[in-house]
Design a protein around this motif. Sequence first.
Motif, PDB file in Angstrom:
ATOM      1  N   VAL A  86      54.759  63.716  75.774  1.00  0.00           N
ATOM      2  CA  VAL A  86      53.341  63.819  76.127  1.00  0.00           C
ATOM      3  C   VAL A  86      52.493  63.098  75.090  1.00  0.00           C
ATOM      4  O   VAL A  86      51.444  62.533  75.407  1.00  0.00           O
ATOM      5  CB  VAL A  86      52.922  65.303  76.246  1.00  0.00           C
ATOM      6  CG1 VAL A  86      51.418  65.430  76.446  1.00  0.00           C
ATOM      7  CG2 VAL A  86      53.657  65.955  77.404  1.00  0.00           C
ATOM      8  N   ASP A  87      52.981  63.082  73.837  1.00  0.00           N
ATOM      9  CA  ASP A  87      52.210  62.429  72.785  1.00  0.00           C
ATOM     10  C   ASP A  87      52.071  60.938  73.011  1.00  0.00           C
ATOM     11  O   ASP A  87      51.077  60.333  72.590  1.00  0.00           O
ATOM     12  CB  ASP A  87      52.854  62.692  71.421  1.00  0.00           C
ATOM     13  CG  ASP A  87      54.275  62.175  71.358  1.00  0.00           C
ATOM     14  OD1 ASP A  87      55.002  62.326  72.351  1.00  0.00           O
ATOM     15  OD2 ASP A  87      54.671  61.633  70.319  1.00  0.00           O
ATOM     16  N   SER A  88      53.034  60.310  73.699  1.00  0.00           N
ATOM     17  CA  SER A  88      52.913  58.869  73.954  1.00  0.00           C
ATOM     18  C   SER A  88      51.746  58.583  74.891  1.00  0.00           C
ATOM     19  O   SER A  88      50.995  57.607  74.698  1.00  0.00           O
ATOM     20  CB  SER A  88      54.211  58.320  74.552  1.00  0.00           C
ATOM     21  OG  SER A  88      54.501  58.921  75.806  1.00  0.00           O
ATOM     22  N   THR A  89      51.562  59.425  75.907  1.00  0.00           N
ATOM     23  CA  THR A  89      50.405  59.285  76.795  1.00  0.00           C
ATOM     24  C   THR A  89      49.115  59.576  76.040  1.00  0.00           C
ATOM     25  O   THR A  89      48.099  58.883  76.222  1.00  0.00           O
ATOM     26  CB  THR A  89      50.546  60.227  77.994  1.00  0.00           C
ATOM     27  OG1 THR A  89      51.699  59.857  78.758  1.00  0.00           O
ATOM     28  CG2 THR A  89      49.320  60.161  78.898  1.00  0.00           C
ATOM     29  N   MET A  90      49.145  60.587  75.183  1.00  0.00           N
ATOM     30  CA  MET A  90      47.962  60.931  74.402  1.00  0.00           C
ATOM     31  C   MET A  90      47.575  59.786  73.457  1.00  0.00           C
ATOM     32  O   MET A  90      46.393  59.424  73.353  1.00  0.00           O
ATOM     33  CB  MET A  90      48.216  62.211  73.610  1.00  0.00           C
ATOM     34  CG  MET A  90      48.440  63.435  74.475  1.00  0.00           C
ATOM     35  SD  MET A  90      49.077  64.867  73.542  1.00  0.00           S
ATOM     36  CE  MET A  90      47.692  65.226  72.467  1.00  0.00           C
ATOM     37  N   VAL A  91      48.565  59.203  72.782  1.00  0.00           N
ATOM     38  CA  VAL A  91      48.287  58.104  71.860  1.00  0.00           C
ATOM     39  C   VAL A  91      47.746  56.893  72.616  1.00  0.00           C
ATOM     40  O   VAL A  91      46.784  56.243  72.178  1.00  0.00           O
ATOM     41  CB  VAL A  91      49.558  57.726  71.067  1.00  0.00           C
ATOM     42  CG1 VAL A  91      49.362  56.414  70.317  1.00  0.00           C
ATOM     43  CG2 VAL A  91      49.917  58.838  70.089  1.00  0.00           C
ATOM     44  N   ALA A  92      48.360  56.569  73.768  1.00  0.00           N
ATOM     45  CA  ALA A  92      47.892  55.419  74.551  1.00  0.00           C
ATOM     46  C   ALA A  92      46.448  55.610  74.993  1.00  0.00           C
ATOM     47  O   ALA A  92      45.642  54.659  74.967  1.00  0.00           O
ATOM     48  CB  ALA A  92      48.801  55.227  75.757  1.00  0.00           C
ATOM     49  N   LEU A  93      46.102  56.834  75.362  1.00  0.00           N
ATOM     50  CA  LEU A  93      44.731  57.100  75.799  1.00  0.00           C
ATOM     51  C   LEU A  93      43.752  56.982  74.643  1.00  0.00           C
ATOM     52  O   LEU A  93      42.660  56.390  74.792  1.00  0.00           O
ATOM     53  CB  LEU A  93      44.659  58.501  76.422  1.00  0.00           C
ATOM     54  CG  LEU A  93      43.363  58.889  77.136  1.00  0.00           C
ATOM     55  CD1 LEU A  93      43.039  57.900  78.246  1.00  0.00           C
ATOM     56  CD2 LEU A  93      43.487  60.303  77.707  1.00  0.00           C
ATOM     57  N   THR A  94      44.107  57.512  73.483  1.00  0.00           N
ATOM     58  CA  THR A  94      43.206  57.416  72.330  1.00  0.00           C
ATOM     59  C   THR A  94      43.095  55.977  71.830  1.00  0.00           C
ATOM     60  O   THR A  94      42.044  55.577  71.315  1.00  0.00           O
ATOM     61  CB  THR A  94      43.694  58.322  71.189  1.00  0.00           C
ATOM     62  OG1 THR A  94      45.060  58.019  70.873  1.00  0.00           O
ATOM     63  CG2 THR A  94      43.582  59.782  71.568  1.00  0.00           C
ATOM     64  N   GLN A  95      44.142  55.192  71.983  1.00  0.00           N
ATOM     65  CA  GLN A  95      44.056  53.775  71.611  1.00  0.00           C
ATOM     66  C   GLN A  95      43.073  53.035  72.519  1.00  0.00           C
ATOM     67  O   GLN A  95      42.307  52.179  72.048  1.00  0.00           O
ATOM     68  CB  GLN A  95      45.441  53.130  71.676  1.00  0.00           C
ATOM     69  CG  GLN A  95      46.366  53.529  70.537  1.00  0.00           C
ATOM     70  CD  GLN A  95      47.758  52.946  70.680  1.00  0.00           C
ATOM     71  OE1 GLN A  95      48.174  52.539  71.770  1.00  0.00           O
ATOM     72  NE2 GLN A  95      48.498  52.909  69.583  1.00  0.00           N
ATOM     73  N   ASP A  96      43.107  53.354  73.800  1.00  0.00           N
ATOM     74  CA  ASP A  96      42.132  52.753  74.719  1.00  0.00           C
ATOM     75  C   ASP A  96      40.707  53.155  74.340  1.00  0.00           C
ATOM     76  O   ASP A  96      39.768  52.363  74.481  1.00  0.00           O
ATOM     77  CB  ASP A  96      42.423  53.185  76.156  1.00  0.00           C
ATOM     78  CG  ASP A  96      43.605  52.440  76.760  1.00  0.00           C
ATOM     79  OD1 ASP A  96      44.035  51.433  76.160  1.00  0.00           O
ATOM     80  OD2 ASP A  96      44.087  52.850  77.831  1.00  0.00           O
ATOM     81  N   ILE A  97      40.549  54.394  73.865  1.00  0.00           N
ATOM     82  CA  ILE A  97      39.215  54.844  73.450  1.00  0.00           C
ATOM     83  C   ILE A  97      38.768  54.102  72.204  1.00  0.00           C
ATOM     84  O   ILE A  97      37.653  53.567  72.144  1.00  0.00           O
ATOM     85  CB  ILE A  97      39.218  56.368  73.204  1.00  0.00           C
ATOM     86  CG1 ILE A  97      39.481  57.128  74.509  1.00  0.00           C
ATOM     87  CG2 ILE A  97      37.887  56.819  72.593  1.00  0.00           C
ATOM     88  CD1 ILE A  97      39.636  58.623  74.318  1.00  0.00           C
ATOM     89  N   SER A  98      39.632  54.059  71.193  1.00  0.00           N
ATOM     90  CA  SER A  98      39.244  53.458  69.917  1.00  0.00           C
ATOM     91  C   SER A  98      39.038  51.951  70.020  1.00  0.00           C
ATOM     92  O   SER A  98      38.235  51.380  69.273  1.00  0.00           O
ATOM     93  CB  SER A  98      40.307  53.769  68.852  1.00  0.00           C
ATOM     94  OG  SER A  98      41.572  53.255  69.233  1.00  0.00           O
ATOM     95  N   LYS A  99      39.730  51.292  70.929  1.00  0.00           N
ATOM     96  CA  LYS A  99      39.591  49.837  71.091  1.00  0.00           C
ATOM     97  C   LYS A  99      38.477  49.447  72.063  1.00  0.00           C
ATOM     98  O   LYS A  99      38.236  48.267  72.280  1.00  0.00           O
ATOM     99  CB  LYS A  99      40.916  49.244  71.582  1.00  0.00           C
ATOM    100  CG  LYS A  99      42.046  49.345  70.566  1.00  0.00           C
ATOM    101  CD  LYS A  99      43.340  48.800  71.150  1.00  0.00           C
ATOM    102  CE  LYS A  99      44.490  48.912  70.158  1.00  0.00           C
ATOM    103  NZ  LYS A  99      45.766  48.421  70.732  1.00  0.00           N
ATOM    104  N   GLY A 100      37.835  50.431  72.650  1.00  0.00           N
ATOM    105  CA  GLY A 100      36.742  50.139  73.578  1.00  0.00           C
ATOM    106  C   GLY A 100      37.205  49.777  74.972  1.00  0.00           C
ATOM    107  O   GLY A 100      36.385  49.362  75.802  1.00  0.00           O
ATOM    108  N   VAL A 101      38.503  49.937  75.260  1.00  0.00           N
ATOM    109  CA  VAL A 101      39.012  49.582  76.586  1.00  0.00           C
ATOM    110  C   VAL A 101      38.416  50.480  77.654  1.00  0.00           C
ATOM    111  O   VAL A 101      38.030  50.017  78.736  1.00  0.00           O
ATOM    112  CB  VAL A 101      40.552  49.663  76.607  1.00  0.00           C
ATOM    113  CG1 VAL A 101      41.084  49.401  78.010  1.00  0.00           C
ATOM    114  CG2 VAL A 101      41.153  48.670  75.627  1.00  0.00           C
ATOM    115  N   LEU A 102      38.311  51.781  77.357  1.00  0.00           N
ATOM    116  CA  LEU A 102      37.747  52.702  78.343  1.00  0.00           C
ATOM    117  C   LEU A 102      36.277  52.385  78.622  1.00  0.00           C
ATOM    118  O   LEU A 102      35.811  52.554  79.752  1.00  0.00           O
ATOM    119  CB  LEU A 102      37.893  54.144  77.873  1.00  0.00           C
ATOM    120  CG  LEU A 102      39.306  54.738  77.915  1.00  0.00           C
ATOM    121  CD1 LEU A 102      39.255  56.225  77.626  1.00  0.00           C
ATOM    122  CD2 LEU A 102      39.974  54.488  79.246  1.00  0.00           C
TER     123      LEU A 102
END
Length: 273
Positions: A86-102
């Motif tokens: 589950v942490d891999s999905t969590m990390v991928a989501l937070t990376q999208d947040i921090s990089k401005g992708v979302l």
Amino acid sequence: MTGAPATDAPGPRWRWTLADCWTMTRRGFAHWTRRPGQVIVGLVFPVMMLLMFAYFLGGGMTVAGGGDYRDFLVPGMFALTMAFGVDSTMVALTQDISKGVLDRFRAMPMAQSAVLVGRSVLDLVQSAAGLLVMIGVGLAMGWRWHGGTGDALYAVGLLLLLRLAMLWLGIHLALVARTPDMVQAVQILIWPIGFLSSVFASPRDMPAWLGTLAEWNPMSATAAATRSLFGNPGWEGSSWAARHAELLAVAWPLVLLAVFFPLAVRRFRRLGA
């Protein structure tokens, strides 16, 4: 005369939403092809855990009420596997947040739900693949299910339902954490929950207060229910939780989904506020 799709109509709106969800899912598949190592690690790690507990530590373990410990362990590891990764999905989501992708996705003419739904579909596909690998390894180790095909499929369904609940819990925590570093700290909390269950040992062999906590652990409910459906030895407790494991294996994930799905959606909508 042609123009923009009539997204106000219910039919077209649903079709465009599904198309957006599929686009986000395909984005995840594309990431897999570029970084296959992460997928392989996610599949191999639970197998290593199963082999370690079965061969290194299992020789000294007994099953309350009798039975082979390996038959007791394998369904429990299936349940624990639903918390792994589950942490891999969590990390991928937070990376999208921090990089401005979302932020870029939110500015596009697309269904906002597609981002989270795409992530959840991708995760469930990987979880199903991981469960198939675990079943194959269990069979290679000598584990067998003794019930019918319908019971086995029902057990797999309960396992994936638990994964779905754990996933939306993770998505909510990822949206709260917002950074990959914080996700790693949150992920540590999953390990005590996993070990404080009936995955590796019977709650009857634990101190009374600890056994009670283990009995009511959602992971214990799924582990006990799948053992029963697979026809494998269980811990045969006399408590209400032990006697109604299948009911709890459905109820616990539904409760978690009812709580954390709307919380995750609300948190996602507020990211750009």
